[in-house]
Design a protein around this motif. Structure first.
Motif, PDB file in Angstrom:
ATOM      1  N   TYR A 233       0.701  -0.790  -0.241  1.00 40.52           N
ATOM      2  CA  TYR A 233      -0.145   0.310   0.048  1.00 40.52           C
ATOM      3  C   TYR A 233       1.066   1.496   0.144  1.00 40.52           C
ATOM      4  CZ  TYR A 233      -3.400  -3.691   0.848  1.00 40.52           C
ATOM      5  OH  TYR A 233      -4.539  -4.265   1.866  1.00 40.52           O
ATOM      6  N   LYS A 234       0.241   2.558  -0.620  1.00 44.68           N
ATOM      7  CA  LYS A 234       1.175   3.236  -0.286  1.00 44.68           C
ATOM      8  C   LYS A 234       0.865   4.470   0.720  1.00 44.68           C
ATOM      9  CE  LYS A 234      -0.478   4.843  -4.134  1.00 44.68           C
ATOM     10  NZ  LYS A 234      -0.171   6.299  -5.666  1.00 44.68           N
ATOM     11  N   GLU A 247      -3.449   4.212   0.928  1.00 45.36           N
ATOM     12  CA  GLU A 247      -4.851   3.958  -0.188  1.00 45.36           C
ATOM     13  C   GLU A 247      -3.702   2.836  -1.218  1.00 45.36           C
ATOM     14  OE1 GLU A 247      -2.715   6.550  -3.539  1.00 45.36           O
ATOM     15  OE2 GLU A 247      -4.740   7.517  -2.723  1.00 45.36           O
ATOM     16  N   THR A 248      -4.705   2.156  -1.647  1.00 50.75           N
ATOM     17  CA  THR A 248      -3.844   0.548  -2.858  1.00 50.75           C
ATOM     18  C   THR A 248      -2.973   1.473  -4.027  1.00 50.75           C
ATOM     19  OG1 THR A 248      -6.199   0.895  -4.877  1.00 50.75           O
ATOM     20  CG2 THR A 248      -6.336  -1.307  -2.364  1.00 50.75           C
ATOM     21  N   MET A 249      -2.356   0.104  -4.452  1.00 53.17           N
ATOM     22  CA  MET A 249      -1.922   1.206  -5.607  1.00 53.17           C
ATOM     23  C   MET A 249      -2.238   0.998  -7.145  1.00 53.17           C
ATOM     24  SD  MET A 249       1.177   0.035  -4.626  1.00 53.17           S
ATOM     25  CE  MET A 249       2.860   0.486  -5.916  1.00 53.17           C
ATOM     26  N   ASP A 250      -4.084   1.248  -6.830  1.00 49.85           N
ATOM     27  CA  ASP A 250      -4.625   1.959  -7.808  1.00 49.85           C
ATOM     28  C   ASP A 250      -5.255   3.401  -7.054  1.00 49.85           C
ATOM     29  OD1 ASP A 250      -4.119  -0.385  -9.091  1.00 49.85           O
ATOM     30  OD2 ASP A 250      -5.288  -2.026  -8.297  1.00 49.85           O
ATOM     31  N   ASP A 251      -4.680   3.531  -6.364  1.00 50.27           N
ATOM     32  CA  ASP A 251      -5.138   5.137  -5.864  1.00 50.27           C
ATOM     33  C   ASP A 251      -6.474   4.820  -4.833  1.00 50.27           C
ATOM     34  OD1 ASP A 251      -2.611   5.680  -6.512  1.00 50.27           O
ATOM     35  OD2 ASP A 251      -3.523   6.612  -8.547  1.00 50.27           O
ATOM     36  N   ASN A 252      -6.820   3.704  -4.292  1.00 49.50           N
ATOM     37  CA  ASN A 252      -8.119   2.975  -4.150  1.00 49.50           C
ATOM     38  C   ASN A 252      -7.825   3.877  -2.238  1.00 49.50           C
ATOM     39  OD1 ASN A 252     -10.079   2.787  -6.030  1.00 49.50           O
ATOM     40  ND2 ASN A 252      -8.848   0.773  -5.959  1.00 49.50           N
TER      41      ASN A 252
END
Length: 268
Positions: A233-234, A247-252
């Motif tokens: 995660y970021k 957030e996830t790597m998909d920006d969620n």
């Protein structure tokens, strides 16, 4: 074997450090990542800490949880026991008391709750060396055995004298609370000093990649061979006392903030 590789050790360490499986299945870290922060109250009942306890086996009235009502909520980090440590310790004492009174039976725990609460309120706490009951009312509670095995308080009871003694105890209550506060501050200082000696500090910055402890998020079934960590995660926000928004790597965005104790760096 006839090969020459001068950086073989550092290269092997770097390869292992970036191995996804090695990071995902690595053991958890038990040392605290941040120093302990004690919470002090300027006067009695200034601040209350609460937590939902349960679910218990369903009792009459479909009761499953314990909680106070009409409280303004200020949430702590998920699964971060230290953030609400005093409440967590009290809750653990309550649950253990209910377990002992029920034994192996799964009876009506609601009926046992008043006895467990009574036991807690008349037991001296290590930090203050006083009972919670005495710090609220200025006098020790009358214990049930004192009625069956007559104590001095019972045999010498007189309405007029008792009222006078109670008023005297209330006059001395502030002094009693101040002494308890001094003892508690000393106890917290010693606890904080011991805890901080074990800290292995680490922090994250916005944009860092981290893994999250699987047992906290329950994102994947663990099992014997399941992963210890999941992600990456970021980090999108860094709050005080080691709390981070992810957030996830998909920006969620990931719901809630997560404590640093349940996160670790991810290398790729």
């Amino acid at each position: 074997m006839g090969f020459y590789w001068p950086d073989i050790h550092s290269d092997a360490m770097e390869l292992t450090r970036k191995c996804v499986e090695c990071q995902t299945f690595s053991p958890t870290q038990n040392l605290p990542a941040t120093t302990l922060t004690s919470i002090a109250s300027p006067w009695p009942f200034f601040q209350w800490g609460i937590d939902i306890v349960g679910p218990f086996p369903e009792a009459p009235g479909r009761v499953k949880f314990l909680i106070e009502r009409q409280i303004r909520q200020q949430f702590t980090s998920v699964a971060h026991l230290q953030a609400n440590g005093q409440t967590e310790v009290t809750n653990r004492t309550m649950v253990n008391g209910i377990k002992k009174r029920l034994g192996k039976a799964k009876g009506n725990w609601v009926e046992e709750l008043p006895s467990v609460l009574w036991s807690y309120r008349v037991t001296p706490r290590t930090s203050t060396q006083e009972t919670p009951f005495s710090l609220v009312y200025g006098s020790e509670a009358m214990l049930p055995p004192e009625l069956s095995i007559t104590s001095l308080r019972v045999s010498a009871f007189s309405t007029e004298k008792t009222e006078e003694d109670l008023r005297h105890n209330l006059d001395l209550l502030e002094e009693r609370r101040e002494l308890a506060s001094v003892r508690q501050a000393r106890y917290k200082s010693n606890t904080e000093r011991y805890y901080n000696r074990r800290v292995k500090g680490r922090t994250f910055k916005v944009g860092d990649l981290v893994l999250r402890k699987n047992e906290v998020s329950h994102a994947q079934p663990r099992g014997k061979l399941g992963p210890t960590w999941e992600g990456p995660y970021k980090v999108v926000e860094a709050h005080r006392n080691g709390a981070y928004a992810l957030e996830t790597m998909d920006d969620n965005p990931i719901p809630r903030t997560w404590n640093i104790q349940h996160l670790k760096s991810f290398h790729f």
